[in-house]
Design a protein around this motif. Structure first.
Motif, PDB file in Angstrom:
ATOM      1  N   TYR A  68      -7.122 -15.848 -16.152  1.00 22.56           N
ATOM      2  CA  TYR A  68      -7.225 -16.826 -15.142  1.00 22.56           C
ATOM      3  C   TYR A  68      -7.769 -18.000 -15.882  1.00 22.56           C
ATOM      4  CZ  TYR A  68      -7.181 -13.088 -11.686  1.00 22.56           C
ATOM      5  OH  TYR A  68      -6.849 -11.869 -11.110  1.00 22.56           O
ATOM      6  N   LYS A  69      -7.453 -19.387 -15.238  1.00 23.46           N
ATOM      7  CA  LYS A  69      -7.887 -20.359 -15.887  1.00 23.46           C
ATOM      8  C   LYS A  69      -9.627 -20.678 -15.636  1.00 23.46           C
ATOM      9  CE  LYS A  69      -4.370 -24.075 -16.451  1.00 23.46           C
ATOM     10  NZ  LYS A  69      -3.821 -25.080 -16.375  1.00 23.46           N
ATOM     11  N   ASP A  70      -9.946 -20.112 -14.454  1.00 19.88           N
ATOM     12  CA  ASP A  70     -11.607 -20.328 -13.998  1.00 19.88           C
ATOM     13  C   ASP A  70     -11.945 -18.982 -13.575  1.00 19.88           C
ATOM     14  OD1 ASP A  70     -10.669 -19.963 -11.258  1.00 19.88           O
ATOM     15  OD2 ASP A  70      -9.646 -21.894 -11.595  1.00 19.88           O
ATOM     16  N   LYS A  71     -13.300 -18.862 -13.471  1.00 21.21           N
ATOM     17  CA  LYS A  71     -14.339 -17.801 -13.390  1.00 21.21           C
ATOM     18  C   LYS A  71     -13.967 -17.327 -11.798  1.00 21.21           C
ATOM     19  CE  LYS A  71     -18.736 -16.072 -13.789  1.00 21.21           C
ATOM     20  NZ  LYS A  71     -20.164 -16.525 -14.059  1.00 21.21           N
ATOM     21  N   GLU A  72     -13.390 -18.283 -10.932  1.00 22.29           N
ATOM     22  CA  GLU A  72     -13.168 -18.082  -9.458  1.00 22.29           C
ATOM     23  C   GLU A  72     -11.985 -17.258  -9.223  1.00 22.29           C
ATOM     24  OE1 GLU A  72     -14.317 -20.923 -10.411  1.00 22.29           O
ATOM     25  OE2 GLU A  72     -16.435 -20.620 -10.193  1.00 22.29           O
ATOM     26  N   GLU A  73     -10.859 -17.186 -10.360  1.00 21.82           N
ATOM     27  CA  GLU A  73      -9.900 -16.444 -10.309  1.00 21.82           C
ATOM     28  C   GLU A  73      -8.778 -17.036  -9.225  1.00 21.82           C
ATOM     29  OE1 GLU A  73     -10.892 -12.158  -9.687  1.00 21.82           O
ATOM     30  OE2 GLU A  73     -12.580 -12.121 -10.947  1.00 21.82           O
ATOM     31  N   SER A  74      -9.027 -18.494  -9.273  1.00 16.30           N
ATOM     32  CA  SER A  74      -8.016 -18.855  -8.197  1.00 16.30           C
ATOM     33  C   SER A  74      -6.675 -18.937  -8.291  1.00 16.30           C
ATOM     34  CB  SER A  74      -8.585 -20.348  -8.036  1.00 16.30           C
ATOM     35  OG  SER A  74      -8.647 -21.216  -9.437  1.00 16.30           O
ATOM     36  N   LYS A  75      -6.209 -18.961  -9.870  1.00 16.48           N
ATOM     37  CA  LYS A  75      -4.819 -18.993 -10.392  1.00 16.48           C
ATOM     38  C   LYS A  75      -4.641 -17.989 -11.351  1.00 16.48           C
ATOM     39  CE  LYS A  75      -0.905 -21.880 -11.256  1.00 16.48           C
ATOM     40  NZ  LYS A  75      -0.526 -23.503 -11.382  1.00 16.48           N
ATOM     41  N   MET A  76      -3.784 -16.752 -11.430  1.00 19.77           N
ATOM     42  CA  MET A  76      -3.617 -15.997 -12.626  1.00 19.77           C
ATOM     43  C   MET A  76      -2.709 -16.581 -13.480  1.00 19.77           C
ATOM     44  SD  MET A  76      -2.456 -11.891 -12.550  1.00 19.77           S
ATOM     45  CE  MET A  76      -1.119 -12.363 -11.905  1.00 19.77           C
ATOM     46  N   GLN A  77      -3.313 -16.499 -14.594  1.00 15.01           N
ATOM     47  CA  GLN A  77      -2.203 -17.162 -15.724  1.00 15.01           C
ATOM     48  C   GLN A  77      -1.294 -15.973 -16.222  1.00 15.01           C
ATOM     49  OE1 GLN A  77      -2.101 -20.510 -16.636  1.00 15.01           O
ATOM     50  NE2 GLN A  77      -3.100 -20.374 -14.719  1.00 15.01           N
ATOM     51  N   GLY A  78      -1.628 -14.806 -16.253  1.00 16.71           N
ATOM     52  CA  GLY A  78      -0.800 -13.754 -16.729  1.00 16.71           C
ATOM     53  C   GLY A  78      -1.687 -12.381 -16.700  1.00 16.71           C
ATOM     54  N   CYS A  79      -0.738 -11.407 -16.891  1.00 14.48           N
ATOM     55  CA  CYS A  79      -1.338  -9.906 -16.774  1.00 14.48           C
ATOM     56  C   CYS A  79      -0.767  -9.069 -17.826  1.00 14.48           C
ATOM     57  CB  CYS A  79      -0.763  -9.318 -15.425  1.00 14.48           C
ATOM     58  SG  CYS A  79      -1.415  -7.708 -15.040  1.00 14.48           S
ATOM     59  N   ILE A  80      -1.798  -8.120 -18.277  1.00 17.73           N
ATOM     60  CA  ILE A  80      -1.425  -7.374 -19.366  1.00 17.73           C
ATOM     61  C   ILE A  80      -1.509  -5.908 -18.921  1.00 17.73           C
ATOM     62  CG2 ILE A  80      -1.896  -6.468 -21.736  1.00 17.73           C
ATOM     63  CD1 ILE A  80      -3.381  -9.020 -22.271  1.00 17.73           C
ATOM     64  N   SER A  81      -0.445  -5.419 -18.807  1.00 11.98           N
ATOM     65  CA  SER A  81      -0.343  -3.940 -18.312  1.00 11.98           C
ATOM     66  C   SER A  81      -0.690  -2.908 -19.496  1.00 11.98           C
ATOM     67  CB  SER A  81       0.942  -3.344 -17.683  1.00 11.98           C
ATOM     68  OG  SER A  81       1.099  -2.004 -17.182  1.00 11.98           O
ATOM     69  N   LEU A  82      -1.526  -2.302 -19.251  1.00  7.92           N
ATOM     70  CA  LEU A  82      -2.079  -1.547 -20.641  1.00  7.92           C
ATOM     71  C   LEU A  82      -1.547  -0.191 -20.530  1.00  7.92           C
ATOM     72  CD1 LEU A  82      -6.044  -2.521 -20.143  1.00  7.92           C
ATOM     73  CD2 LEU A  82      -4.526  -3.432 -21.804  1.00  7.92           C
ATOM     74  N   GLN A  83      -0.835   0.399 -19.938  1.00  5.58           N
ATOM     75  CA  GLN A  83      -0.201   1.631 -20.052  1.00  5.58           C
ATOM     76  C   GLN A  83       0.932   1.433 -21.352  1.00  5.58           C
ATOM     77  OE1 GLN A  83       1.776   2.357 -16.252  1.00  5.58           O
ATOM     78  NE2 GLN A  83       0.112   3.043 -15.427  1.00  5.58           N
ATOM     79  N   GLY A  84       0.610   2.340 -22.414  1.00  2.00           N
ATOM     80  CA  GLY A  84       1.391   2.390 -23.401  1.00  2.00           C
ATOM     81  C   GLY A  84       1.017   1.806 -24.611  1.00  2.00           C
ATOM     82  N   PHE A  85      -0.235   1.156 -24.317  1.00  2.00           N
ATOM     83  CA  PHE A  85      -0.685   0.083 -25.346  1.00  2.00           C
ATOM     84  C   PHE A  85      -2.106   0.810 -26.231  1.00  2.00           C
ATOM     85  CE2 PHE A  85       1.778  -2.680 -23.467  1.00  2.00           C
ATOM     86  CZ  PHE A  85       2.101  -3.997 -24.235  1.00  2.00           C
ATOM     87  N   GLN A  86      -2.480   0.259 -27.176  1.00  2.05           N
ATOM     88  CA  GLN A  86      -3.585   0.643 -27.739  1.00  2.05           C
ATOM     89  C   GLN A  86      -4.411  -0.750 -28.051  1.00  2.05           C
ATOM     90  OE1 GLN A  86      -3.349   2.370 -31.629  1.00  2.05           O
ATOM     91  NE2 GLN A  86      -1.014   1.724 -31.621  1.00  2.05           N
ATOM     92  N   VAL A  87      -5.740  -0.540 -28.245  1.00  2.46           N
ATOM     93  CA  VAL A  87      -6.548  -1.799 -28.505  1.00  2.46           C
ATOM     94  C   VAL A  87      -7.241  -1.381 -29.946  1.00  2.46           C
ATOM     95  CG1 VAL A  87      -8.544  -0.585 -27.376  1.00  2.46           C
ATOM     96  CG2 VAL A  87      -8.579  -3.254 -27.816  1.00  2.46           C
ATOM     97  N   LEU A  88      -7.181  -2.630 -30.867  1.00  3.24           N
ATOM     98  CA  LEU A  88      -7.631  -2.442 -32.216  1.00  3.24           C
ATOM     99  C   LEU A  88      -8.663  -3.565 -32.436  1.00  3.24           C
ATOM    100  CD1 LEU A  88      -4.344  -1.352 -34.017  1.00  3.24           C
ATOM    101  CD2 LEU A  88      -6.181   0.158 -33.139  1.00  3.24           C
ATOM    102  N   LYS A  89      -9.622  -3.262 -33.275  1.00  2.00           N
ATOM    103  CA  LYS A  89     -10.385  -4.473 -33.704  1.00  2.00           C
ATOM    104  C   LYS A  89      -9.702  -5.027 -35.116  1.00  2.00           C
ATOM    105  CE  LYS A  89     -14.206  -1.549 -33.692  1.00  2.00           C
ATOM    106  NZ  LYS A  89     -15.346  -1.120 -34.051  1.00  2.00           N
TER     107      LYS A  89
END
Length: 255
Positions: A68-89
Motif C-alpha cells: 500500500y501507499k500508506d500505513k493505514e492500508e487505504s489503497k492497495m497498490q499491488g499483491c504478490i500471491s506467494l504460491q509457487g514462489f521462493q524467497v532469496l536473499k
C-alpha cells in the motif's frame, strides 16, 4: 488462482475506473483482508520498467504479500500471491554495501504470475525477518514452517505425539548429551542452528550423527520452544501451575 485474480481485479478497478469506495475498500470487499497480519512494515520495491525504488507499506496475510501507499492500508497498490514462489536473499554489491535486498521469484513449478520482485529493507535484521516470515508462508502447505507454528497444529499435521524436531533433538540429547557439562547453558554453533532451522522450515528432515555438537542440538530445541506462539505451559494454565508450586512449597515447610 483466485487469490491472484482478486488482487489483480482490485488493482485494475482502482486505477482504471478511479472508483472511490470509502476509506478502505479492500477490507470491506474482500474477506482475505480481515485475516491476521503475519508481518507488516515499510519496504522499498524496485519498479520493473523504470528501475527506481518506491517505498510501500507491505502486509503479509495468508498466502499473499500486499503493498500500500500508506500505513493505514487505504489503497492497495499491488499483491504478490506467494504460491509457487521462493524467497532469496540478495548479496549486496561492494559499491552499495548498505542495501539489504531480497527477491521473490518463481519456484520450480509453473506459476500464474512469472514476475519477480526485488525488495529492500531498512536493515539487515529487518531483511532477515521478512525472508524468514515469507519463507514460512511459502513452505507451510508442504510440511515446513515448523518454527513459530502452534504446538497443537504441528502435532495434528505431523500425526505424532510430538513434533519431529522435538523428538529428534530429545532423542539425540538423551543418547549423547546427558553427561555433557553446560547442557542447555552453553551455546551451540549459531550458523549450524540457523541451517537446521531453515531445513526443518523448508519441509526437510535433517538427521544428527555422532559428529553433531550436542550444544547445537540443544540450542535448536531451545529455539523451537522459544518461538512457539504460546509456551509449553499455556497461558490459561499458568496460574494453576503457580498454585501447585505454592502448595508444594508450603507443604514442604510444614513441621
Amino acid at each position: 488462482l483466485f487469490s491472484f485474480t482478486s488482487c489483480f481485479v482490485v488493482r485494475s478497478k482502482s486505477l482504471v475506473m478511479g472508483e472511490n469506495r470509502g476509506p478502505n475498500p479492500d477490507k470491506t470487499l474482500f474477506p482475505l483482508q480481515q485475516e491476521q497480519s503475519l508481518k507488516s512494515g515499510w519496504l522499498k520495491k524496485r519498479r520493473n520498467i523504470m528501475k527506481n525504488w518506491q517505498q510501500r507499506w507491505f502486509v503479509l496475510r495468508g498466502q499473499e504479500l500486499r503493498y500500500y501507499k500508506d500505513k493505514e492500508e487505504s489503497k492497495m497498490q499491488g499483491c504478490i500471491s506467494l504460491q509457487g514462489f521462493q524467497v532469496l536473499k540478495v548479496n549486496p554489491q561492494p559499491e552499495e554495501p548498505n542495501k539489504y535486498l531480497f527477491e521473490i521469484i518463481p519456484g520450480d513449478k509453473v506459476t500464474v504470475n512469472h514476475e519477480t520482485f526485488l525488495l529492500m529493507a531498512n536493515s539487515h535484521h529487518e531483511m532477515e525477518d521478512w525472508v524468514r516470515a515469507i519463507h514460512k508462508v511459502i513452505w507451510a502447505p508442504f510440511g515446513g514452517a515448523v518454527f513459530g507454528q502452534r504446538l497443537e497444529d504441528a502435532v495434528s499435521l505431523e500425526t505424532r505425539h510430538a513434533p519431529l524436531v522435538v523428538e529428534q533433538c530429545v532423542d539425540f540429547i538423551r543418547e549423547n548429551g546427558l553427561q555433557e557439562e553446560g547442557l542447555f547453558r552453553l551455546p551451540g554453533q549459531a550458523t549450524l542452528v540457523k541451517e537446521l532451522q531453515d531445513t526443518f522450515d523448508s519441509g526437510g528432515k535433517p538427521t544428527f550423527d555422532k559428529s553433531t555438537d550436542v550444544h547445537t542440538v540443544a540450542s535448536l530445541l531451545k529455539l523451537y520452544l522459544r518461538e512457539l506462539p504460546e509456551p509449553v505451559i499455556p497461558f490459561s494454565r499458568y496460574q494453576d501451575f503457580l498454585r501447585c508450586l505454592w502448595t508444594d512449597t508450603s507443604t514442604a515447610t510444614m513441621p
